[in-house]
Design an enzyme around this catalytic site. Structure first.
Site, PDB file in Angstrom:
ATOM      1  N   ILE A  14       0.839  -1.202   0.000  1.00  0.00           N
ATOM      2  CA  ILE A  14       0.000   0.000   0.000  1.00  0.00           C
ATOM      3  C   ILE A  14       0.874   1.253   0.000  1.00  0.00           C
ATOM      4  O   ILE A  14       0.627   2.205  -0.745  1.00  0.00           O
ATOM      5  CB  ILE A  14      -0.962  -0.031   1.207  1.00  0.00           C
ATOM      6  CG1 ILE A  14      -2.016  -1.107   0.951  1.00  0.00           C
ATOM      7  CG2 ILE A  14      -1.609   1.340   1.432  1.00  0.00           C
ATOM      8  CD1 ILE A  14      -2.916  -1.422   2.117  1.00  0.00           C
ATOM      9  N   LEU A  35      12.861  -2.590   4.893  1.00  0.00           N
ATOM     10  CA  LEU A  35      12.818  -3.641   3.865  1.00  0.00           C
ATOM     11  C   LEU A  35      12.663  -5.042   4.464  1.00  0.00           C
ATOM     12  O   LEU A  35      13.056  -6.020   3.840  1.00  0.00           O
ATOM     13  CB  LEU A  35      14.049  -3.576   2.950  1.00  0.00           C
ATOM     14  CG  LEU A  35      14.231  -2.258   2.176  1.00  0.00           C
ATOM     15  CD1 LEU A  35      15.487  -2.310   1.296  1.00  0.00           C
ATOM     16  CD2 LEU A  35      13.019  -1.952   1.290  1.00  0.00           C
ATOM     17  N   THR A 119      -7.545  -0.243   9.794  1.00  0.00           N
ATOM     18  CA  THR A 119      -8.210  -1.353   9.119  1.00  0.00           C
ATOM     19  C   THR A 119      -9.679  -1.476   9.500  1.00  0.00           C
ATOM     20  O   THR A 119     -10.056  -1.185  10.648  1.00  0.00           O
ATOM     21  CB  THR A 119      -7.509  -2.681   9.487  1.00  0.00           C
ATOM     22  OG1 THR A 119      -8.312  -3.778   9.059  1.00  0.00           O
ATOM     23  CG2 THR A 119      -7.307  -2.816  10.990  1.00  0.00           C
ATOM     24  N   TYR A 144      -4.400  -8.546  15.590  1.00  0.00           N
ATOM     25  CA  TYR A 144      -4.055  -7.539  14.581  1.00  0.00           C
ATOM     26  C   TYR A 144      -4.977  -6.326  14.700  1.00  0.00           C
ATOM     27  O   TYR A 144      -4.527  -5.174  14.807  1.00  0.00           O
ATOM     28  CB  TYR A 144      -4.155  -8.164  13.176  1.00  0.00           C
ATOM     29  CG  TYR A 144      -4.195  -7.146  12.068  1.00  0.00           C
ATOM     30  CD1 TYR A 144      -3.103  -6.311  11.830  1.00  0.00           C
ATOM     31  CD2 TYR A 144      -5.337  -6.984  11.276  1.00  0.00           C
ATOM     32  CE1 TYR A 144      -3.150  -5.347  10.825  1.00  0.00           C
ATOM     33  CE2 TYR A 144      -5.388  -6.027  10.276  1.00  0.00           C
ATOM     34  CZ  TYR A 144      -4.296  -5.214  10.055  1.00  0.00           C
ATOM     35  OH  TYR A 144      -4.348  -4.263   9.078  1.00  0.00           O
ATOM     36  N   HIS A 192      -4.113 -13.619   1.106  1.00  0.00           N
ATOM     37  CA  HIS A 192      -5.395 -13.017   0.737  1.00  0.00           C
ATOM     38  C   HIS A 192      -6.086 -13.761  -0.404  1.00  0.00           C
ATOM     39  O   HIS A 192      -5.451 -14.410  -1.221  1.00  0.00           O
ATOM     40  CB  HIS A 192      -5.200 -11.548   0.350  1.00  0.00           C
ATOM     41  CG  HIS A 192      -4.752 -10.701   1.508  1.00  0.00           C
ATOM     42  ND1 HIS A 192      -5.475 -10.587   2.664  1.00  0.00           N
ATOM     43  CD2 HIS A 192      -3.655  -9.947   1.687  1.00  0.00           C
ATOM     44  CE1 HIS A 192      -4.858  -9.792   3.509  1.00  0.00           C
ATOM     45  NE2 HIS A 192      -3.727  -9.397   2.939  1.00  0.00           N
ATOM     46  N   GLY A 287     -10.457 -16.045  13.583  1.00  0.00           N
ATOM     47  CA  GLY A 287     -10.378 -14.580  13.553  1.00  0.00           C
ATOM     48  C   GLY A 287     -11.096 -13.929  12.386  1.00  0.00           C
ATOM     49  O   GLY A 287     -11.010 -12.717  12.204  1.00  0.00           O
TER      50      GLY A 287
HETATM   51  N1  UDP Z   1      -9.976 -16.746   2.201  1.00  0.00           N
HETATM   52  C1  UDP Z   1     -10.122 -18.039   1.703  1.00  0.00           C
HETATM   53  N2  UDP Z   1      -9.048 -18.639   1.134  1.00  0.00           N
HETATM   54  C2  UDP Z   1      -7.829 -18.037   1.017  1.00  0.00           C
HETATM   55  C3  UDP Z   1      -7.688 -16.702   1.526  1.00  0.00           C
HETATM   56  C4  UDP Z   1      -8.789 -16.102   2.114  1.00  0.00           C
HETATM   57  O1  UDP Z   1     -11.204 -18.633   1.788  1.00  0.00           O
HETATM   58  O2  UDP Z   1      -6.878 -18.644   0.489  1.00  0.00           O
HETATM   59  C5  UDP Z   1     -11.155 -16.079   2.788  1.00  0.00           C
HETATM   60  C6  UDP Z   1     -10.955 -15.673   4.250  1.00  0.00           C
HETATM   61  O3  UDP Z   1     -11.254 -16.751   5.113  1.00  0.00           O
HETATM   62  C7  UDP Z   1     -11.939 -14.512   4.358  1.00  0.00           C
HETATM   63  C8  UDP Z   1     -11.931 -13.875   2.960  1.00  0.00           C
HETATM   64  O4  UDP Z   1     -11.392 -14.883   2.087  1.00  0.00           O
HETATM   65  O5  UDP Z   1     -13.232 -15.030   4.584  1.00  0.00           O
HETATM   66  C9  UDP Z   1     -11.036 -12.640   2.879  1.00  0.00           C
HETATM   67  O6  UDP Z   1      -9.781 -12.979   3.467  1.00  0.00           O
HETATM   68  P1  UDP Z   1      -8.468 -12.164   3.144  1.00  0.00           P
HETATM   69  O7  UDP Z   1      -7.327 -12.883   3.819  1.00  0.00           O
HETATM   70  O8  UDP Z   1      -8.342 -11.933   1.673  1.00  0.00           O
HETATM   71  O9  UDP Z   1      -8.721 -10.761   3.820  1.00  0.00           O
HETATM   72  P2  UDP Z   1      -9.181 -10.362   5.315  1.00  0.00           P
HETATM   73  O10 UDP Z   1     -10.660 -10.104   5.219  1.00  0.00           O
HETATM   74  O11 UDP Z   1      -8.823 -11.465   6.251  1.00  0.00           O
HETATM   75  O12 UDP Z   1      -8.421  -9.112   5.569  1.00  0.00           O
END
Ligand code: UDP
Length: 330
Positions: A14, A35, A119, A144, A192, A287
């Site tokens: 970001i 870094l 966040t 977090y 993600h 979480g």
């Molecule tokens: N998620 C998933 N498989 C993955 C990564 C994420 O099913 O390989 C799901 C995760 O459980 C959440 C949603 O995608 O429900 C978004 O997760 P991400 O980690 O992208 O962002 P967050 O909302 O945790 O910041």
């Protein structure tokens, strides 16, 4: 005269996209980053770069000795929810203790405009049935988010002591890359959903695990609000102008106001890439709130910001970035 903006964590995902936008909009930018997770290739060549640990007062002070700073954007920090559950100490140390050290130096050197990366996860489950406004009560459900909320409060008290202005942005789910593939998320093993789904489409992951299909949502998978990193970068530039022109403090949600389930993301990736994804439903991830949705009326009206990029733009730009940058896609 152009204002000098210091960006901590400016070599991160970001931070680096925002550095470029601030430069494009006429600011001078000074990046401070150790870094540890950031990458020097992400930093725009027009920015001045210092390899320093901004959580070490002695090291960070050396940057402030050399540069006159008009405002600081604080992007440095730890950001992975699952890791924060395994290792809460690391998150409190970096996101609270580290931020505290950074702020002490900024206060000492009389930097009186602060922008902070926070966040949407501070809302926890409190935006389950309706989108969160900035008035929605924060209720973090992982370390977090707790540490980011503590960071917000710390900034407010420090700003009060030194008479600083601050802008706090609560980011929803950020993804996407520069359309010319010059920058994107430089992480080999992303956690993600969008990068992971794209990696699966590209054959770089064998399988996509979907964490939970028993949530109380339309299809049982979690709902999130996705925003393109370039829209996010633009909001920071507008936020800087807001602080310089108005000498005011504020807190803004940054999302699109639209919710998509994890299954929607999978469907969209399949449609855009014309590939069928190998995916499997597995247990819920610790979480994770069921639904996180933004009400962004405040940022629309006060900063005049609105997202320009669609979910399709977000997915496609990340897909193209991953396709053309093998070193991050092992
Ligand atoms: N998620 C998933 N498989 C993955 C990564 C994420 O099913 O390989 C799901 C995760 O459980 C959440 C949603 O995608 O429900 C978004 O997760 P991400 O980690 O992208 O962002 P967050 O909302 O945790 O910041």
């Amino acid at each position: 005269m152009s204002k000098n903006i210091l960006v901590t964590g400016g070599a991160g995902y970001i931070g680096s996209h925002t550095v470029k936008k601030l430069l494009d909009d006429g600011f001078n930018v000074i990046v401070a980053d150790n870094l540890s997770t950031g990458n020097i290739s992400s930093v725009d060549k027009r920015a001045k770069f210092y390899k320093v640990d901004v959580t070490c007062e002695e090291e960070f002070s050396k940057v402030l000795d050399k540069e006159k700073i008009d405002a600081a954007l604080l992007c440095a920090g730890e950001i992975i929810v699952s890791e924060s559950i395994e290792n809460p100490y690391k998150y409190y140390k970096a996101n609270v203790g580290g931020l505290n050290a950074t702020l002490e130096v900024l206060g000492k050197y009389k930097v009186d405009k602060i922008m902070f990366s926070s966040t949407a996860s501070v809302y926890g489950n409190n935006c389950y049935d309706k989108p969160a406004t900035e008035e929605t009560l924060p209720d973090p459900i992982n370390p977090y988010a707790e540490t980011k909320l503590a960071g917000e409060k710390l900034i407010k008290w420090v700003a009060n002591k030194y008479n600083m202005d601050y802008v706090i942005f609560r980011y929803f789910n950020v993804a996407g890359a520069e359309p010319d593939n010059s920058n994107g998320l430089r992480v080999k093993n992303p956690t993600h959903i969008i990068p992971n789904a794209n990696k699966t489409a590209l054959g770089q992951n064998n399988i996509l695990y979907i964490f939970g299909n028993d949530y109380d949502t339309k299809d049982g998978t979690c709902i999130r609000d996705y925003i393109h990193v370039l829209d996010l970068a633009n909001a920071h530039s507008l936020g800087m102008k807001y602080m310089f022109e108005n000498n005011k403090s504020n807190i803004f949600n940054l999302g699109s106001g639209q919710g998509f389930s994890v299954k929607d993301i999978v469907d969209e990736v399949e449609k855009i890439t014309n590939k069928s994804l190998n995916y499997k439903f597995v247990e819920r991830r610790k979480g994770d709130p069921a639904s996180v949705l933004a009400n962004c009326d405040k940022v629309f009206s006060i900063l005049g910001w609105e997202p320009k990029y669609s979910l399709k733009d977000i997915i496609l730009s990340d897909y193209n970035w991953r396709k053309s940058n093998n070193e991050y896609n092992g």
